[in-house]
Scaffold this motif. Structure first.
Motif, mmCIF file in Angstrom:
data_model
loop_
_atom_site.group_PDB
_atom_site.id
_atom_site.type_symbol
_atom_site.label_atom_id
_atom_site.label_comp_id
_atom_site.label_asym_id
_atom_site.label_seq_id
_atom_site.Cartn_x
_atom_site.Cartn_y
_atom_site.Cartn_z
ATOM 1 N N ASP A 189 -13.104 -0.093 8.170
ATOM 2 C CA ASP A 189 -12.213 -0.408 7.054
ATOM 3 C C ASP A 189 -11.552 -1.775 7.248
ATOM 4 N N LYS B 44 -2.315 7.441 0.631
ATOM 5 C CA LYS B 44 -3.720 7.121 0.893
ATOM 6 C C LYS B 44 -3.925 6.393 2.227
ATOM 7 N N TYR B 45 -2.940 5.623 2.659
ATOM 8 C CA TYR B 45 -3.138 4.719 3.797
ATOM 9 C C TYR B 45 -2.283 5.050 5.013
ATOM 10 N N ASP C 72 -4.212 4.858 8.402
ATOM 11 C CA ASP C 72 -4.569 3.458 8.653
ATOM 12 C C ASP C 72 -3.350 2.674 9.128
ATOM 13 N N LEU D 273 0.838 -1.199 0.000
ATOM 14 C CA LEU D 273 0.000 0.000 0.000
ATOM 15 C C LEU D 273 0.873 1.250 0.000
ATOM 16 N N ASP E 63 -11.129 -4.423 5.321
ATOM 17 C CA ASP E 63 -10.234 -4.944 4.276
ATOM 18 C C ASP E 63 -8.824 -4.375 4.375
ATOM 19 N N ASP E 64 -8.704 -3.050 4.472
ATOM 20 C CA ASP E 64 -7.376 -2.444 4.547
ATOM 21 C C ASP E 64 -6.677 -2.789 5.855
ATOM 22 N N ARG F 7 -5.226 -6.204 5.622
ATOM 23 C CA ARG F 7 -3.980 -6.217 4.856
ATOM 24 C C ARG F 7 -2.813 -5.716 5.696
ATOM 25 N N LEU F 8 -3.053 -4.721 6.517
ATOM 26 C CA LEU F 8 -1.985 -4.131 7.322
ATOM 27 C C LEU F 8 -1.632 -4.971 8.552
#
Length: 133
Positions: free
Chosen positions: A116, A92-93, A96, A88, A118-119, A122-123
């Motif tokens: 959020d 944008k992230y 997050d 990512l 999904d994000d 991923r993190l």
């Protein structure tokens, strides 16, 4: 939700829901309170929820009931590594990633209250429980 969490981290949506006295969030909050979970926000989450129409007295009251974690140089570097590992971009992230990093360094078991999923998945990988709003 019958799990016990040592720490519950709120992202901007979680903090905003508390400020707005969202009924779904307040029901969750009662469960967290009953299990004596520590409530945590990252310092930059405060910036993210701030806007001209935010109820500032309510924001201040809410912040008095959580642990606010700083975003230090080490935290920023660890957040950047999370972004890289997740593929990512910081533009944008960034916030997050700092929320995820904050959660990953808290005493476990840890949950993040977020809109959020999904994000954050991923993190954080599978290292924290994600609770959707």
């Amino acid at each position: 939700m019958t799990e016990h969490f040592e720490t519950v981290v709120l992202d901007s949506q979680g903090l905003s829901a508390w400020i707005a006295e969202d009924r779904k969030f307040l029901a969750m909050l009662q469960l967290f309170h009953e299990t004596a979970a520590d409530l945590v926000v990252g310092a930059n989450t405060i910036v993210e929820v701030s806007h001209p129409r935010v109820n500032m007295p309510r924001l201040r009251w809410t912040l008095s009931r959580v642990k606010v974690e700083p975003v230090t140089e080490d935290a920023a570097k660890a957040s950047a590594e999370l972004l890289k590992a997740a593929g990512l971009h910081g533009h944008k992230y960034a916030i997050d990633a700092t929320v995820a990093e904050t959660a990953l360094r808290q005493p476990g078991p840890v949950a993040i209250v977020t809109s959020d999923i999904d994000d954050m998945a991923r993190l954080c990988g599978g290292r924290v429980r994600l609770i959707g709003l």
